[in-house]
Design a protein around this motif. Structure first.
Motif, PDB file in Angstrom:
ATOM      1  N   THR A 156       1.017  -1.188  -0.027  1.00 21.27           N
ATOM      2  CA  THR A 156       0.048  -0.098   0.060  1.00 21.27           C
ATOM      3  C   THR A 156       0.851   1.270   0.111  1.00 21.27           C
ATOM      4  OG1 THR A 156      -0.094  -0.348   2.236  1.00 21.27           O
ATOM      5  CG2 THR A 156      -2.077  -1.019   1.174  1.00 21.27           C
ATOM      6  N   PHE A 157       2.139   1.089   0.837  1.00 23.94           N
ATOM      7  CA  PHE A 157       2.896   2.475   0.682  1.00 23.94           C
ATOM      8  C   PHE A 157       3.774   2.636  -0.676  1.00 23.94           C
ATOM      9  CE2 PHE A 157       3.787   3.041   5.625  1.00 23.94           C
ATOM     10  CZ  PHE A 157       2.657   3.219   5.823  1.00 23.94           C
ATOM     11  N   ASP A 158       4.020   1.472  -1.274  1.00 25.56           N
ATOM     12  CA  ASP A 158       4.562   1.732  -2.677  1.00 25.56           C
ATOM     13  C   ASP A 158       3.584   2.311  -3.687  1.00 25.56           C
ATOM     14  OD1 ASP A 158       6.701   0.669  -1.837  1.00 25.56           O
ATOM     15  OD2 ASP A 158       6.328  -1.419  -2.844  1.00 25.56           O
ATOM     16  N   GLN A 159       2.261   2.165  -3.485  1.00 25.67           N
ATOM     17  CA  GLN A 159       1.119   2.619  -4.436  1.00 25.67           C
ATOM     18  C   GLN A 159       0.772   3.998  -3.837  1.00 25.67           C
ATOM     19  OE1 GLN A 159       0.338   2.407  -7.188  1.00 25.67           O
ATOM     20  NE2 GLN A 159      -0.069   0.140  -7.549  1.00 25.67           N
ATOM     21  N   SER A 160       1.426   4.626  -2.786  1.00 28.03           N
ATOM     22  CA  SER A 160       1.068   5.837  -2.398  1.00 28.03           C
ATOM     23  C   SER A 160      -0.294   5.858  -1.796  1.00 28.03           C
ATOM     24  CB  SER A 160       0.975   6.876  -3.484  1.00 28.03           C
ATOM     25  OG  SER A 160       2.155   7.033  -3.718  1.00 28.03           O
ATOM     26  N   LEU A 161      -0.928   4.781  -1.342  1.00 26.56           N
ATOM     27  CA  LEU A 161      -2.066   4.595  -0.619  1.00 26.56           C
ATOM     28  C   LEU A 161      -1.773   4.498   0.894  1.00 26.56           C
ATOM     29  CD1 LEU A 161      -4.063   1.935  -2.695  1.00 26.56           C
ATOM     30  CD2 LEU A 161      -4.743   4.335  -2.701  1.00 26.56           C
ATOM     31  N   PHE A 162      -1.178   5.555   1.548  1.00 23.68           N
ATOM     32  CA  PHE A 162      -0.793   5.623   2.853  1.00 23.68           C
ATOM     33  C   PHE A 162      -1.967   5.205   3.826  1.00 23.68           C
ATOM     34  CE2 PHE A 162       2.517   8.141   0.660  1.00 23.68           C
ATOM     35  CZ  PHE A 162       3.472   7.412   0.814  1.00 23.68           C
ATOM     36  N   TRP A 163      -3.062   5.960   3.342  1.00 22.60           N
ATOM     37  CA  TRP A 163      -4.201   5.929   4.408  1.00 22.60           C
ATOM     38  C   TRP A 163      -4.762   4.316   4.697  1.00 22.60           C
ATOM     39  CZ3 TRP A 163      -8.806   4.427   1.821  1.00 22.60           C
ATOM     40  CH2 TRP A 163      -8.532   4.396   0.489  1.00 22.60           C
ATOM     41  N   ILE A 164      -4.583   3.597   3.722  1.00 17.56           N
ATOM     42  CA  ILE A 164      -4.907   2.280   4.021  1.00 17.56           C
ATOM     43  C   ILE A 164      -3.745   1.526   4.977  1.00 17.56           C
ATOM     44  CG2 ILE A 164      -5.469   0.013   3.071  1.00 17.56           C
ATOM     45  CD1 ILE A 164      -6.266   1.250   0.602  1.00 17.56           C
ATOM     46  N   GLY A 165      -2.837   1.940   4.562  1.00 22.39           N
ATOM     47  CA  GLY A 165      -1.470   1.224   5.342  1.00 22.39           C
ATOM     48  C   GLY A 165      -1.585   1.553   6.879  1.00 22.39           C
ATOM     49  N   ALA A 166      -1.952   2.890   7.043  1.00 26.13           N
ATOM     50  CA  ALA A 166      -1.901   3.699   8.397  1.00 26.13           C
ATOM     51  C   ALA A 166      -3.059   2.751   8.981  1.00 26.13           C
ATOM     52  CB  ALA A 166      -1.925   5.155   8.286  1.00 26.13           C
ATOM     53  N   VAL A 167      -4.213   2.860   8.357  1.00 25.05           N
ATOM     54  CA  VAL A 167      -5.249   2.236   9.012  1.00 25.05           C
ATOM     55  C   VAL A 167      -5.027   0.948   9.616  1.00 25.05           C
ATOM     56  CG1 VAL A 167      -7.662   1.354   8.769  1.00 25.05           C
ATOM     57  CG2 VAL A 167      -7.055   3.634   8.131  1.00 25.05           C
ATOM     58  N   GLY A 168      -4.326   0.072   8.816  1.00 27.27           N
ATOM     59  CA  GLY A 168      -4.145  -1.247   8.801  1.00 27.27           C
ATOM     60  C   GLY A 168      -3.077  -1.440  10.124  1.00 27.27           C
ATOM     61  N   LEU A 169      -2.113  -0.242  10.296  1.00 24.98           N
ATOM     62  CA  LEU A 169      -1.105  -0.645  11.471  1.00 24.98           C
ATOM     63  C   LEU A 169      -2.009  -0.258  12.757  1.00 24.98           C
ATOM     64  CD1 LEU A 169       1.980   1.008   9.746  1.00 24.98           C
ATOM     65  CD2 LEU A 169       1.601  -1.344  10.283  1.00 24.98           C
ATOM     66  N   ILE A 170      -2.779   0.891  12.554  1.00 25.80           N
ATOM     67  CA  ILE A 170      -3.635   1.145  13.705  1.00 25.80           C
ATOM     68  C   ILE A 170      -4.234   0.116  14.181  1.00 25.80           C
ATOM     69  CG2 ILE A 170      -5.141   2.749  14.860  1.00 25.80           C
ATOM     70  CD1 ILE A 170      -3.731   4.918  12.771  1.00 25.80           C
ATOM     71  N   THR A 171      -5.031  -0.599  13.240  1.00 22.85           N
ATOM     72  CA  THR A 171      -5.903  -1.607  13.507  1.00 22.85           C
ATOM     73  C   THR A 171      -5.391  -2.704  14.537  1.00 22.85           C
ATOM     74  OG1 THR A 171      -7.062  -1.149  11.649  1.00 22.85           O
ATOM     75  CG2 THR A 171      -8.021  -2.873  13.028  1.00 22.85           C
ATOM     76  N   SER A 172      -4.120  -3.032  13.880  1.00 22.75           N
ATOM     77  CA  SER A 172      -3.135  -4.254  14.585  1.00 22.75           C
ATOM     78  C   SER A 172      -2.893  -3.828  16.022  1.00 22.75           C
ATOM     79  CB  SER A 172      -1.806  -4.149  14.243  1.00 22.75           C
ATOM     80  OG  SER A 172      -2.070  -4.405  12.528  1.00 22.75           O
ATOM     81  N   LEU A 173      -2.996  -2.690  16.467  1.00 17.07           N
ATOM     82  CA  LEU A 173      -2.976  -2.387  17.812  1.00 17.07           C
ATOM     83  C   LEU A 173      -4.283  -2.648  18.550  1.00 17.07           C
ATOM     84  CD1 LEU A 173      -1.075   1.075  18.068  1.00 17.07           C
ATOM     85  CD2 LEU A 173      -0.026  -1.125  18.504  1.00 17.07           C
ATOM     86  N   LEU A 174      -5.153  -2.162  17.856  1.00 13.00           N
ATOM     87  CA  LEU A 174      -6.585  -2.522  18.390  1.00 13.00           C
ATOM     88  C   LEU A 174      -6.798  -3.899  18.689  1.00 13.00           C
ATOM     89  CD1 LEU A 174      -8.850  -0.007  16.550  1.00 13.00           C
ATOM     90  CD2 LEU A 174      -7.974   0.308  18.619  1.00 13.00           C
ATOM     91  N   ILE A 175      -6.135  -4.668  17.665  1.00 10.35           N
ATOM     92  CA  ILE A 175      -6.145  -6.248  17.774  1.00 10.35           C
ATOM     93  C   ILE A 175      -5.621  -6.707  18.942  1.00 10.35           C
ATOM     94  CG2 ILE A 175      -5.648  -8.561  16.684  1.00 10.35           C
ATOM     95  CD1 ILE A 175      -6.063  -7.163  13.931  1.00 10.35           C
ATOM     96  N   LEU A 176      -4.432  -6.143  19.178  1.00 15.42           N
ATOM     97  CA  LEU A 176      -3.564  -6.553  20.455  1.00 15.42           C
ATOM     98  C   LEU A 176      -4.301  -6.085  21.559  1.00 15.42           C
ATOM     99  CD1 LEU A 176      -1.001  -7.838  20.865  1.00 15.42           C
ATOM    100  CD2 LEU A 176       0.172  -5.606  21.226  1.00 15.42           C
ATOM    101  N   TYR A 177      -4.901  -5.082  21.610  1.00 14.67           N
ATOM    102  CA  TYR A 177      -5.490  -4.594  22.834  1.00 14.67           C
ATOM    103  C   TYR A 177      -6.809  -5.430  23.093  1.00 14.67           C
ATOM    104  CZ  TYR A 177      -8.659  -2.067  26.018  1.00 14.67           C
ATOM    105  OH  TYR A 177      -9.407  -1.483  26.901  1.00 14.67           O
ATOM    106  N   SER A 178      -7.594  -5.889  21.953  1.00 14.56           N
ATOM    107  CA  SER A 178      -8.697  -6.604  22.428  1.00 14.56           C
ATOM    108  C   SER A 178      -8.151  -8.028  22.743  1.00 14.56           C
ATOM    109  CB  SER A 178      -9.652  -6.813  21.009  1.00 14.56           C
ATOM    110  OG  SER A 178      -8.883  -7.600  20.182  1.00 14.56           O
ATOM    111  N   MET A 179      -7.369  -8.386  22.279  1.00 17.49           N
ATOM    112  CA  MET A 179      -6.884 -10.085  22.670  1.00 17.49           C
ATOM    113  C   MET A 179      -6.250 -10.145  24.080  1.00 17.49           C
ATOM    114  SD  MET A 179      -7.796 -11.783  20.218  1.00 17.49           S
ATOM    115  CE  MET A 179      -7.133 -13.314  20.385  1.00 17.49           C
ATOM    116  N   MET A 180      -5.509  -9.032  24.400  1.00 20.78           N
ATOM    117  CA  MET A 180      -4.807  -8.776  25.698  1.00 20.78           C
ATOM    118  C   MET A 180      -5.865  -8.661  26.587  1.00 20.78           C
ATOM    119  SD  MET A 180      -1.801  -9.611  25.653  1.00 20.78           S
ATOM    120  CE  MET A 180      -1.424 -10.504  24.322  1.00 20.78           C
ATOM    121  N   LYS A 181      -7.150  -8.129  26.196  1.00 16.15           N
ATOM    122  CA  LYS A 181      -8.188  -7.985  27.375  1.00 16.15           C
ATOM    123  C   LYS A 181      -8.643  -9.335  27.794  1.00 16.15           C
ATOM    124  CE  LYS A 181     -12.056  -5.890  26.052  1.00 16.15           C
ATOM    125  NZ  LYS A 181     -12.961  -4.986  25.350  1.00 16.15           N
ATOM    126  N   ILE A 182      -8.827 -10.136  26.725  1.00 15.28           N
ATOM    127  CA  ILE A 182      -9.040 -11.407  27.017  1.00 15.28           C
ATOM    128  C   ILE A 182      -8.079 -12.226  27.828  1.00 15.28           C
ATOM    129  CG2 ILE A 182      -9.878 -13.801  26.008  1.00 15.28           C
ATOM    130  CD1 ILE A 182     -10.760 -12.503  23.631  1.00 15.28           C
TER     131      ILE A 182
END
Lengths: 112, 496
Positions: free
Chosen positions: B398-424
């Protein structure tokens, strides 16, 4: 003929959508049936409507009907038939468990 | 011509039909279905190596040459997914032996399970759009019955939503097929690809592409996922796990196939649209995953996030992005089955799916706890586990294609995944042990083995990525170069 059929398909989709939005289970299922019929008719139209010619190529006939859409519809109808049967059984079971066919009441009862 | 490639479809189908006859012989049913799935694994591995050496394998059914007959085509992408399907299904089946209950076993659980697998592998292998519809219906009908099997109140209600949504999307699928046939006059995927490449993808075909995208978006849970959390939390664990692992992936596969093989001429419209839907899916799924404190809900929203992530790679439409997507797709099938099985085991032990009612399980179930920890890290994409490799390639694409917003959303979402799993993890495994071993609602005897197998797989997919990467590179090249697929199907014959 094509225009007439197109209008009919539109009406089927329109009334199907209307029925799906209602609360009663059986009306939702009838709506689904109508929409699938609309889709089937659309498949029929995809081969073009040519009246009176067989789906075969012979030496003396100049035009022929495309047989493929008809084969597709046959398959789609059979699948739809099986699913409709399943849906009716499912809705009967749900009716027996919930004692109602109203979707709003089902949601309320399910959350208890 | 290679007759072997139809085996992953007809083997489970035929065995399933035979098993229907042996309703009460449960041990027999168990053994035979396990042997069938292991057989599928062996055949897929053999085919994988054949494709690596000899290129894409095809089979024209009934001897009718393409585009007149219905073809089965196994390229590397399809066979990798068939292999993962068979492996995941085997693990889930082992879990089901212990957990599904005799009542469901007597009522045709195993035949239905095999029909589902037949439908899934059929969808992966077919090369005809209408045949894809038929295989979709095969797997959907099996899933309709599996989701309502048992007939509990909640199950009946949720299966109603599931069935209605899927019938509507199937009707729209038929509409899309009808339009496409009207415009192009063919339904064979290879033929469609060559015809549209010849005539150009005009606005009409792009509109049809968007319609078909919506159909598969409903089935894959891409943005239109509102039916998913309810339906996937109603059935018993083994069934929910196989749904989460396979059903959404079939929709994703269809999107990949159509938008790399046929509708790839206007990526600035279609692929950016897919990217926008993928980003929205990740954001909404992330919000869902952190908002709930019910294990079922957290896990199903994680399924939604995974869908968004895989399609972000397609949206970039670069070599790296698609490479990452394929790896992530395989990882996702394994990891979603894994977390659903562990979640199911936790619920089985505590008798509740709410995080409030569980605490300190690590003392009584250390293995389960640590395997959940590994699964959580892998899901969030911590190296060297399997989630990392897919994610890094998707983000790079996504970064190579200059679609930075998709890549950024993906990275931020990874943190949310980590948070939700650590909550369990923290709620269920840390803290005071409130349940004595004798007070537990059920035992995990026999459940740990399939969970351990899947955990091992996610570690292997990450640490041993070198071994599988060669195959994934072949799959990516075939996806990006549609002439390979067309040539394999037409086999040197003139294209009409």
């Amino acid at each position: 003929m094509e225009t007439l059929l197109a209008i009919l398909i539109g009406v089927l989709f329109f009334s199907g959508t209307y029925l799906i939005l209602s609360k009663q289970l059986i009306r939702v299922f009838l709506g689904l049936s109508l929409i699938t019929h609309g889709a089937n008719l659309l498949l029929l139209m995809s081969g073009g409507l040519k009246g009176g010619s067989p789906p075969l190529i012979s030496e003396n006939s100049s035009q022929f009907t495309d047989p493929l859409p008809q084969a597709l519809i046959l398959t789609a109808i059979v699948i739809n038939f099986a699913i409709t049967a399943f849906l009716l059984v499912l809705s009967y079971q749900a009716y027996k468990k919930y004692q109602t066919d109203d979707l709003d009441q089902m949601r309320r009862n399910g959350n208890e | 011509m290679n007759n072997l490639i139809i085996i992953p479809i007809i083997l489970p189908l035929l065995v399933g039909m035979i098993l229907v006859l042996f309703k009460n012989k449960i041990i027999f049913q168990r053994v035979v279905s396990l042997v069938t799935l292991v057989g599928m694994i062996v055949v897929s591995i053999y085919l994988m190596n054949t494709i690596k050496n000899d290129g894409i394998q095809t089979l024209q059914l009934g001897g009718w040459e393409a585009p007149f007959g219905i073809g089965i085509v196994a390229d590397m992408f399809a066979i990798l997914l068939v292999l993962t399907t068979a492996v995941v299904a085997t693990c889930v089946l082992l879990f089901a032996f212990r957990s599904i209950g005799e009542d469901r076993e007597r009522h045709y659980f195993y035949p239905l399970f095999l029909f589902l697998i037949a439908g899934v592998s059929g969808s992966f292998l077919t090369s005809d759009l209408f045949n894809l519809y038929v295989f979709f219906e095969v797997l959907l009908v099996a899933s309709y019955v599996l989701i309502s099997l048992g007939g509990e109140k909640r199950q009946l209600r949720e299966s109603m939503t599931y069935v209605v949504i899927n019938i509507i999307s199937s009707a729209l699928f038929l509409v899309g097929i009808a339009y496409l046939y009207t415009v192009t006059g063919t339904l064979s995927l290879a033929h469609l690809s060559s015809r549209i490449a010849e005539a150009g993808q005009d606005y009409l075909i792009t509109t049809i592409a968007i319609l078909l995208l919506l159909v598969f978006a409903i089935k894959a849970g891409l943005f239109l996922f509102y039916w998913l959390p309810g339906s996937y939390s109603a059935p018993p664990t083994a069934i929910a796990a196989i749904f989460a692992a396979l059903l959404t992936k079939v929709g994703i596969y269809a999107i990949f196939r159509l938008f790399t093989l046929i509708f790839y001429h206007q990526p600035d419209v279609t692929h950016v649209f897919i990217g926008a839907l993928a980003a929205l899916t990740m954001i909404l799924g992330g919000i869902g995953a952190i908002a709930y404190s019910d294990i079922h809900k957290i896990l199903t929203y994680n399924v939604v996030i995974g869908v968004g992530f895989i399609l972000a790679g397609l949206a970039s439409f670069t070599y790296d992005g698609i490479l990452g997507s394929i790896h992530y797709l395989m990882h996702d099938m394994v990891i979603k089955a894994l977390i659903f099985l562990i979640g199911g085991a936790i619920i089985y032990i505590t008798g509740s799916s709410h995080l409030k009612h569980m605490s300190g399980l690590i003392r009584t179930h250390p293995y389960l706890g640590w395997m959940f920890f590994i699964a959580a890290l892998s899901l969030a994409g911590i190296p060297p586990l399997s989630g990392f490799i897919g994610k890094i390639f998707i983000v790079k694409g996504t970064f190579d294609q200059s679609l930075f917003w998709i890549g950024a959303v993906g990275l931020i979402t990874s943190l949310l995944i980590l948070y939700s799993m650590m909550k369990i993890f923290m709620n269920a495994f840390w803290g005071e042990t409130i349940l004595d071993v004798n007070e537990e609602k059920g035992s995990t005897k026999g459940m740990l083995f399939p969970i351990a197998l899947l955990t091992l797989l996610t570690i292997l997919l990450g640490v041993g990525a070198e071994g599988i990467m060669g195959y994934i590179e072949i799959a990516t090249k075939a996806l990006l170069d549609s002439s390979l697929y067309i040539d394999a199907v037409f086999n040197g014959n003139p294209i009409p």
